[in-house]
Design a protein around this motif. Structure first.
Motif: not given
Length: 143
Positions: A72-94
Motif C-alpha cells: 500500500g505504501a509502495a502504491g502511494a508513491v505513484s501519486g507523487d507528481p514527480a513520479v507520475a510524470r514518468g514511470t516508477p521503475l523500482e521502489v524500495g521501502l524502509r
C-alpha cells in the motif's frame, strides 16, 4: 525491495569516484539493485545490477516482504507528481523516522510505459505518512 526465505533484494543509489592513472576522476551516480542469498551462517552477493530505464524489473516472485501494508505504501508513491510524470521503475521501502512514516527510494524513468535504456532516469526519496487507512506523500526530493 523484497525478501523471501534466504534471499533479499535492495535498491540503492551509489555515488562513487572512479580514479585512473593520468586521468581526471569520474564522479558517477548510479541506481543499483543488489540481491544477496543466505549461505551457511552468512550472506553471499548473488547479483549487482546497475539500473537503466529499460532494465528488467526485480524478480519478486515468492517474496514474503513486502506484505499488504508495505505494498500500500509502495502504491502511494505513484501519486507523487514527480513520479507520475514518468514511470516508477523500482521502489524500495524502509522504516521512517516514526511508526507512522516510511521512506521510499524510487527509480523514475522519463518515459511512459515502454521505457528503453535511452530514456533518462531520476532517483527520488519520498517520505510517506499514514493518512487514514492509507499513505500520503509528505515530502519528495530528487537525489
Amino acid at each position: 525491495m523484497s525478501a523471501a526465505d534466504g534471499k533479499v533484494t535492495v535498491l540503492s543509489y551509489v555515488r562513487r569516484t572512479v580514479r585512473a592513472e593520468n586521468a581526471d576522476p569520474s564522479r558517477l551516480q548510479d541506481p543499483m539493485r543488489a540481491t544477496v542469498v543466505k549461505q551457511g551462517g552468512g550472506w553471499l552477493l548473488d547479483s549487482l545490477y546497475s539500473l537503466k530505464a529499460g532494465s528488467p524489473r526485480a524478480d519478486m516472485s515468492g517474496a514474503t516482504w513486502p506484505g499488504t501494508q508495505a505494498r500500500g505504501a509502495a502504491g502511494a508513491v505513484s501519486g507523487d507528481p514527480a513520479v507520475a510524470r514518468g514511470t516508477p521503475l523500482e521502489v524500495g521501502l524502509r522504516a521512517g523516522g516514526t511508526e507512522q512514516q516510511v521512506t521510499a527510494l524510487v527509480l523514475v524513468g522519463a518515459c511512459k510505459g515502454g521505457c528503453t535504456d535511452g530514456d533518462a532516469v531520476e532517483m527520488r526519496r519520498l517520505l510517506l505518512e499514514r493518512a487514514g487507512g492509507g499513505w500520503k506523500v509528505a515530502k519528495s526530493e530528487a537525489l
